[in-house]
Design an enzyme around this catalytic site. Sequence first.
Site, PDB file in Angstrom:
ATOM      1  N   TYR A 221      41.759  44.462  85.540  1.00 49.31           N
ATOM      2  CA  TYR A 221      41.817  45.491  84.486  1.00 49.31           C
ATOM      3  C   TYR A 221      41.264  46.830  84.964  1.00 49.31           C
ATOM      4  CZ  TYR A 221      43.394  42.319  80.810  1.00 49.31           C
ATOM      5  OH  TYR A 221      44.139  41.464  80.021  1.00 49.31           O
TER       6      TYR A 221
ATOM      7  N   ASN B 293      43.728  38.881  71.942  1.00 51.89           N
ATOM      8  CA  ASN B 293      45.138  38.915  71.537  1.00 51.89           C
ATOM      9  C   ASN B 293      46.032  37.939  72.301  1.00 51.89           C
ATOM     10  OD1 ASN B 293      45.159  40.320  73.894  1.00 51.89           O
ATOM     11  ND2 ASN B 293      45.960  42.236  73.061  1.00 51.89           N
TER      12      ASN B 293
ATOM     13  N   HIS C 262      48.515  38.143  77.961  1.00 56.83           N
ATOM     14  CA  HIS C 262      48.775  39.347  78.754  1.00 56.83           C
ATOM     15  C   HIS C 262      50.165  39.230  79.348  1.00 56.83           C
ATOM     16  CE1 HIS C 262      48.706  42.353  81.943  1.00 56.83           C
ATOM     17  NE2 HIS C 262      49.199  41.407  82.720  1.00 56.83           N
TER      18      HIS C 262
ATOM     19  N   LYS D 253      45.130  33.874  77.341  1.00 56.76           N
ATOM     20  CA  LYS D 253      43.737  34.331  77.359  1.00 56.76           C
ATOM     21  C   LYS D 253      42.779  33.284  76.777  1.00 56.76           C
ATOM     22  CE  LYS D 253      45.018  39.264  77.222  1.00 56.76           C
ATOM     23  NZ  LYS D 253      44.784  40.583  76.553  1.00 56.76           N
TER      24      LYS D 253
ATOM     25  N   GLU E 282      50.311  41.954  90.300  1.00 68.66           N
ATOM     26  CA  GLU E 282      49.511  40.993  89.537  1.00 68.66           C
ATOM     27  C   GLU E 282      49.806  39.558  89.977  1.00 68.66           C
ATOM     28  OE1 GLU E 282      49.242  43.878  85.566  1.00 68.66           O
ATOM     29  OE2 GLU E 282      50.310  41.982  85.425  1.00 68.66           O
TER      30      GLU E 282
ATOM     31  N   ARG F  87      51.768  37.340  69.446  1.00 69.83           N
ATOM     32  CA  ARG F  87      50.541  37.931  68.884  1.00 69.83           C
ATOM     33  C   ARG F  87      50.548  37.895  67.357  1.00 69.83           C
ATOM     34  NH1 ARG F  87      50.247  42.644  73.487  1.00 69.83           N
ATOM     35  NH2 ARG F  87      48.712  41.642  74.848  1.00 69.83           N
TER      36      ARG F  87
HETATM   37  P1  GTP Z   1      47.803  43.358  78.217  1.00 76.33           P
HETATM   38  O1  GTP Z   1      49.100  42.638  78.354  1.00 76.33           O
HETATM   39  O2  GTP Z   1      46.639  42.434  78.045  1.00 76.33           O
HETATM   40  O3  GTP Z   1      47.598  44.373  79.305  1.00 76.33           O
HETATM   41  O4  GTP Z   1      47.917  44.123  76.815  1.00 76.33           O
HETATM   42  P2  GTP Z   1      48.677  45.468  76.485  1.00 76.33           P
HETATM   43  O5  GTP Z   1      49.439  45.975  77.684  1.00 76.33           O
HETATM   44  O6  GTP Z   1      49.434  45.222  75.228  1.00 76.33           O
HETATM   45  O7  GTP Z   1      47.459  46.443  76.171  1.00 76.33           O
HETATM   46  P3  GTP Z   1      46.647  47.425  77.161  1.00 76.33           P
HETATM   47  O8  GTP Z   1      47.097  47.263  78.557  1.00 76.33           O
HETATM   48  O9  GTP Z   1      46.677  48.772  76.546  1.00 76.33           O
HETATM   49  O10 GTP Z   1      45.176  46.850  77.004  1.00 76.33           O
HETATM   50  C1  GTP Z   1      44.774  45.740  77.783  1.00 76.33           C
HETATM   51  C2  GTP Z   1      43.956  44.799  76.954  1.00 76.33           C
HETATM   52  O11 GTP Z   1      42.730  45.449  76.589  1.00 76.33           O
HETATM   53  C3  GTP Z   1      44.555  44.407  75.601  1.00 76.33           C
HETATM   54  O12 GTP Z   1      45.448  43.341  75.661  1.00 76.33           O
HETATM   55  C4  GTP Z   1      43.322  43.996  74.830  1.00 76.33           C
HETATM   56  O13 GTP Z   1      42.933  42.670  75.176  1.00 76.33           O
HETATM   57  C5  GTP Z   1      42.286  44.975  75.345  1.00 76.33           C
HETATM   58  N1  GTP Z   1      42.143  46.096  74.434  1.00 76.33           N
HETATM   59  C6  GTP Z   1      42.991  47.136  74.231  1.00 76.33           C
HETATM   60  N2  GTP Z   1      42.533  47.970  73.291  1.00 76.33           N
HETATM   61  C7  GTP Z   1      41.351  47.434  72.880  1.00 76.33           C
HETATM   62  C8  GTP Z   1      40.371  47.827  71.921  1.00 76.33           C
HETATM   63  O14 GTP Z   1      40.492  48.838  71.241  1.00 76.33           O
HETATM   64  N3  GTP Z   1      39.267  47.010  71.801  1.00 76.33           N
HETATM   65  C9  GTP Z   1      39.112  45.874  72.551  1.00 76.33           C
HETATM   66  N4  GTP Z   1      38.009  45.109  72.402  1.00 76.33           N
HETATM   67  N5  GTP Z   1      40.010  45.482  73.454  1.00 76.33           N
HETATM   68  C10 GTP Z   1      41.108  46.252  73.611  1.00 76.33           C
HETATM   69 MG    MG Z   2      48.571  46.223  79.621  1.00 77.92          MG
END
Ligand code: GTP
Ligand code: MG
Length: 138
Positions: free
Chosen positions: A49, A112, A115, A9, A126, A102
């Site tokens: 997303y 973070n 992805h 990212k 994807e 992370r």
């Molecule tokens: P990805 O691999 O990026 O999809 O991460 P993940 O699967 O661990 O998390 P998820 O799919 O639930 O959320 C996708 C992305 O949204 C996260 O990686 C974060 O970058 C973002 N995100 C999730 N929760 C929050 C939040 O509470 N605040 C913000 N700003 N971003 C969030």
């Molecule tokens: Mg995710």
Amino acid sequence: TERTFSILKPDATRRNLTGAVNAVIEAAGLRIVGQRRIRMSREQAEKFYEVHKERPFFGELVEFMTSGPVVVQVLEGENAVAKYREVMGATNPAQAAEGTIRKQFAESVGENTVHGSDSVDNAKAEIAQFFTDDQIAA
Ligand code: GTP
Ligand code: MG
């Protein structure tokens, strides 16, 4: 063998951490079989997303993902999807296990660092959004 889709990212490219993150990926036994540095368009980020579009952080997420270059990757290995999720660590770096990407590099739940696909089906979709077959060499 299995493939997963990965993104380094904008917080990773901004801090010059792409090599450090790739070292963790490769040390875990995952092979980087496709890789390209791009600037994501707003349309690409919104599509990518889409499942989160009703979430309160959606706008912030799209802003962030388009704020700088990203590195899109195809990773290959045994149980690549689950293995990469393990190597990445929890979404919130404060909850990520020791040694994960992370835990080592991420600054916040939003920024973070990486992805990784959460299922084999999503990985296929994807990968197809960002790579053609001739851009992957196993
Ligand atoms: P990805 O691999 O990026 O999809 O991460 P993940 O699967 O661990 O998390 P998820 O799919 O639930 O959320 C996708 C992305 O949204 C996260 O990686 C974060 O970058 C973002 N995100 C999730 N929760 C929050 C939040 O509470 N605040 C913000 N700003 N971003 C969030
Ligand atoms: Mg995710």
